[in-house]
Motif scaffolding. Structure first.
Motif, short mmCIF file in Angstrom:
data_model
loop_
_atom_site.label_atom_id
_atom_site.label_comp_id
_atom_site.label_asym_id
_atom_site.label_seq_id
_atom_site.Cartn_x
_atom_site.Cartn_y
_atom_site.Cartn_z
N PHE A 1 -9.25 0.80 -12.67
CA PHE A 1 -9.78 1.19 -11.36
C PHE A 1 -8.64 1.70 -10.46
CE2 PHE A 1 -13.82 -1.01 -12.16
CZ PHE A 1 -14.70 -0.30 -11.37
N ASP A 2 -7.54 0.96 -10.41
CA ASP A 2 -6.42 1.33 -9.55
C ASP A 2 -5.81 2.67 -9.95
OD1 ASP A 2 -6.63 -0.84 -7.89
OD2 ASP A 2 -5.10 -2.03 -8.90
N LYS A 3 -5.67 2.89 -11.26
CA LYS A 3 -5.06 4.14 -11.73
C LYS A 3 -5.96 5.34 -11.46
CE LYS A 3 -2.01 2.10 -15.22
NZ LYS A 3 -1.72 1.95 -16.66
N GLU B 1 0.82 -1.21 0.00
CA GLU B 1 0.00 0.00 0.00
C GLU B 1 0.85 1.26 0.00
OE1 GLU B 1 -4.07 1.53 2.25
OE2 GLU B 1 -2.78 0.02 3.20
N ARG B 2 1.96 1.21 0.71
CA ARG B 2 2.82 2.40 0.80
C ARG B 2 3.46 2.76 -0.54
NH1 ARG B 2 7.35 -0.62 4.45
NH2 ARG B 2 5.46 -1.72 5.06
N PHE B 3 3.54 1.76 -1.45
CA PHE B 3 4.14 2.00 -2.76
C PHE B 3 3.11 2.33 -3.83
CE2 PHE B 3 6.77 -1.22 -0.53
CZ PHE B 3 7.92 -0.47 -0.35
N GLY C 1 -6.58 10.38 -5.50
CA GLY C 1 -6.14 10.40 -4.11
C GLY C 1 -6.77 9.39 -3.19
N LEU C 2 -7.31 8.31 -3.75
CA LEU C 2 -7.94 7.30 -2.90
C LEU C 2 -6.96 6.24 -2.41
CD1 LEU C 2 -11.33 6.66 -4.77
CD2 LEU C 2 -10.83 8.25 -2.90
N GLY D 1 -7.29 0.20 -5.42
CA GLY D 1 -8.25 1.19 -5.88
C GLY D 1 -9.67 0.71 -6.05
N GLY D 2 -9.85 -0.54 -6.50
CA GLY D 2 -11.20 -1.04 -6.81
C GLY D 2 -12.21 -0.87 -5.69
N PRO D 3 -11.94 -1.40 -4.49
CA PRO D 3 -12.90 -1.27 -3.39
C PRO D 3 -13.15 0.19 -2.99
CG PRO D 3 -11.29 -3.00 -2.93
CD PRO D 3 -10.80 -2.26 -4.13
N LYS D 4 -12.11 1.03 -3.11
CA LYS D 4 -12.25 2.42 -2.69
C LYS D 4 -13.09 3.23 -3.69
CE LYS D 4 -8.04 2.29 0.07
NZ LYS D 4 -6.73 2.85 0.39
N VAL D 5 -12.93 2.93 -4.98
CA VAL D 5 -13.77 3.58 -5.99
C VAL D 5 -15.22 3.14 -5.81
CG1 VAL D 5 -14.29 3.71 -8.46
CG2 VAL D 5 -11.92 3.90 -7.68
#
Length: 327
Positions: free
Chosen positions: A166-168, A37-39, A174-175, A179-183
């Protein structure tokens, strides 16, 4: 038949014990999300090293949870592609060592085939033929499942996989990662009121790069754009494309059964839209429970069972194939 399945194609170290292809006795998953996650994404070398550290412990937990001893296992299965080559090699090497030491059959298994097979675990009644839409961080495939070991890829992405898009998008607005679950979560607070471009082809291929770029450009040029609306609009646009191609394929092949698979099939909006097809288009729609959508070893154990029945046994020369295709 008890199969020990091993999955290590990306950033999950998973081992499962599966009985007769459809009954999961254990499915232990060691996720590396917190590490990467940090990367902002998966770092292949770090993923490989963590697989090495985790795989023995995860295997022991899977056997303990299943209540079986290693000597009771009838075959060893592993993902040998597609995926990150270093990560794959950890699982393949471990599986080969177990196969040799226990004198048990080795069943090399395609990761994409595993995603398809996840539906056999969640839906015992499901049998080929059917259509399967495989949507994940690395893949977007529309496949005709002719039989358990017979596949025809009808369409696939020409650029970004849908999960990658989704990730990009999540990263740019800024999520963070994954990325998928956050979108999906933020989209529930918004309205799909932003028009985004769709790319269509004469065949059943997909394209998500243009949509992703449009979202990114809109975010950069309009700093005050509502992020929830942007997520909802992105989600609706890509889902429209998925549904359009799936309906087209179902009509062409005269098939009324559709299954979803892969990590993105856990998206709540995509699931809801596909479930609506039961009423609007008289389709039977299946998808795995969420834990079986993401990478896991139970799906590998299930797919391997049907490989074994088809006499698809590997030898100790089995190697990782990072760009393995679904034949």
């Amino acid at each position: 038949m008890l199969i020990l399945g091993i999955e290590s194609s990306c950033d999950e170290t998973s081992v499962a014990v599966v009985k007769d292809g459809r009954e999961v006795l254990s499915n232990v998953i060691n996720s590396q999300i917190a590490i990467h996650e940090r990367f902002g994404g998966v770092v292949p070398e770090i993923a490989s090293r963590n697989h090495v550290e985790a795989i023995s412990t995860v295997t022991k937990k899977a056997l303990e949870k299943a209540g079986v001893k290693i000597e009771q296992i009838d075959a060893i299965a592993c993902t040998y592609g597609p995926g990150l080559v270093g990560a794959l090699l950890v699982g393949v090497s471990y599986a080969k060592a177990l196969s040799f030491a226990l004198d048990r059959p080795l069943i090399g298994t395609n990761h994409i085939q595993g995603h398809i097979a996840a539906n056999y675990i969640s839906h015992k009644e499901l049998k080929p033929p059917f259509l399967c839409l495989i949507i994940s961080g690395g893949h977007t495939h529309l496949v005709h499942i002719k039989d358990y070991n017979s596949f025809e890829v009808l369409g696939k992405t020409r650029d970004d996989a849908i999960g990658e898009a989704f990730d990009k998008v999540a990263r740019v607005i800024g999520l963070g990662y994954p990325g998928g679950p956050k979108v999906d979560k933020l989209a529930k607070e918004g309205e799909p009121n932003i028009i985004l471009p769709k790319t269509h082809f004469d065949n059943l291929d997909f394209s998500f790069s243009g949509i992703k770029t449009s979202v990114i450009n809109l975010h950069h040029k309009t700093p005050d754009v509502n992020k929830a609306d942007l997520c909802a609009s992105f989600e609706k646009t890509v889902t429209d494309i998925l549904i359009d191609n799936t309906l087209k394929a179902a009509k062409q092949l005269n098939i009324n059964t559709v299954a979803l698979a892969g990590g993105v099939s856990a998206n709540s909006y995509i699931r809801r839209r596909f479930l609506e097809l039961k009423d609007t288009n008289n389709l039977k729609v299946y998808y795995p429970e969420p834990i079986l959508c993401t990478d896991n070893a139970a799906m590998i154990g299930s797919a391997a069972y049907y490989n074994f029945l088809n006499n698809e046994i590997s030898d100790l020369e089995l190697n990782a194939i990072p760009n393995l295709k679904l034949n």
